[in-house]
Design a protein around this motif. Structure first.
Motif, short mmCIF file in Angstrom:
data_model
loop_
_atom_site.label_atom_id
_atom_site.label_comp_id
_atom_site.label_asym_id
_atom_site.label_seq_id
_atom_site.Cartn_x
_atom_site.Cartn_y
_atom_site.Cartn_z
N LEU A 116 44.63 84.97 -60.52
CA LEU A 116 44.40 85.16 -61.95
C LEU A 116 44.98 84.01 -62.76
CD1 LEU A 116 43.55 86.74 -64.47
CD2 LEU A 116 45.72 87.99 -64.31
N TYR A 117 46.23 83.65 -62.50
CA TYR A 117 46.89 82.65 -63.35
C TYR A 117 46.43 81.23 -63.01
CZ TYR A 117 49.32 86.59 -65.15
OH TYR A 117 49.58 87.80 -65.76
N SER A 118 45.97 81.01 -61.79
CA SER A 118 45.32 79.73 -61.49
C SER A 118 44.04 79.61 -62.30
CB SER A 118 44.98 79.64 -59.99
OG SER A 118 46.15 79.66 -59.19
N LEU A 119 43.28 80.71 -62.36
CA LEU A 119 42.04 80.74 -63.12
C LEU A 119 42.31 80.52 -64.61
CD1 LEU A 119 38.98 81.33 -63.43
CD2 LEU A 119 39.59 83.76 -63.57
N LEU A 120 43.32 81.20 -65.15
CA LEU A 120 43.62 81.07 -66.58
C LEU A 120 43.98 79.63 -66.94
CD1 LEU A 120 45.65 84.32 -67.34
CD2 LEU A 120 43.22 83.87 -67.75
#
Length: 275
Positions: A116-120
């Protein structure tokens, strides 16, 4: 000797039966080699000498079952893992989708916040106001961890090589903020993120998404569970939508009727328009 633990298939079957009975989680269709390795490691770390002793401990304490589930569901990834995929996503896929009136992304069967936070962070270059991200987690405990978005020094250190391979590479200090020795990924996402606990394999949650990231889970499934998961994913994709799986994973021969690989170097697939 604990180091000599070597569970056979019957012993593992009995252990998994007890786990299912108490927790509701069925690991019988996980790859035998994975479950065997995780169970034996769990026994060693808890000074358990036999399958009978493990079953006794499982029945005695609900908290102990929870520890076993955590061992099986430990996140098997890193922040920005497979940088080539993130580069391709940022350059070739997101620009096509972000112009849509609504851009829906799904991260199913999540066990940690790395994806999720890689994507964000990758979405920092884009207007995210029309993006809706749905994160479904394995358990409530995983959901709480994902929502926090905090990473240890060890986790951030393991991501440094991945970050160096990003085409938008910057110093890791520019990606993370630190508070009390916990690290968070900097992002400017202003769209909508929803979180829920969901039993993925029961197919309760089916919607239509433009992009699904389902990476590094199927490598722990047997062939029957892989097929079941891919069928669920395909039903959840819009026509022309994209699926991303792990570098070492495959979608299976049957899915080739409905999915086509978009590039030979990355594990990104597109749902065929007639599927």
């Amino acid at each position: 000797m604990l180091s000599d633990i070597n569970l056979n298939k019957t012993e593992i079957k009995h252990i998994l039966k007890e786990v299912k009975c108490i927790s509701g989680f069925d690991f019988s269709e996980y790859a035998h080699s994975f479950i065997k390795r995780i169970t034996e490691q769990f026994m060693i770390s808890n000074n358990i000498f036999s399958d009978v002793d493990l079953i006794y401990r499982i029945n005695k304490s609900e908290g102990f079952v929870g520890q076993f589930l955590e061992a099986v569901f430990v996140p098997q990834t890193e922040l920005f893992r497979d940088a080539e995929m993130w580069n391709f996503l940022q350059e070739k896929i997101i620009p096509k989708l972000v112009s849509k009136k609504e851009f829906k992304i799904h991260l199913p069967y999540s066990k940690g916040g790395e994806e999720l936070y890689s994507l964000l962070y990758i979405l920092n270059k884009f207007d995210s106001s029309n993006i809706k991200i749905n994160v479904t987690a394995v358990t409530d405990k995983h959901l709480k961890v994902i929502k926090k978005g905090e990473f240890s020094p060890k986790q951030t250190k393991s991501s440094v090589k991945n970050i160096e391979l990003l085409k938008s590479a910057v110093d890791s200090d520019e990606i993370f903020t630190e508070t009390n020795n916990k690290f968070s990924v900097k992002h400017n996402f202003i769209g909508e993120i929803t979180f829920e606990t969901c039993e993925f394999f029961k197919g309760r949650y089916i919607s239509e998404f433009d992009l699904i990231l389902f990476r590094n889970s199927m490598i722990y499934f047997n062939s029957a569970l892989k097929e079941k998961s891919i069928k669920t994913i395909i039903r959840s994709l819009k026509k022309g939508a994209y699926l991303i799986i792990g570098e070492k994973e495959t979608t299976g021969a049957e899915s080739s009727k409905k999915l086509k690989r978009v590039d030979k170097n990355v594990s990104i697939y597109k749902k065929k328009s007639f599927a």
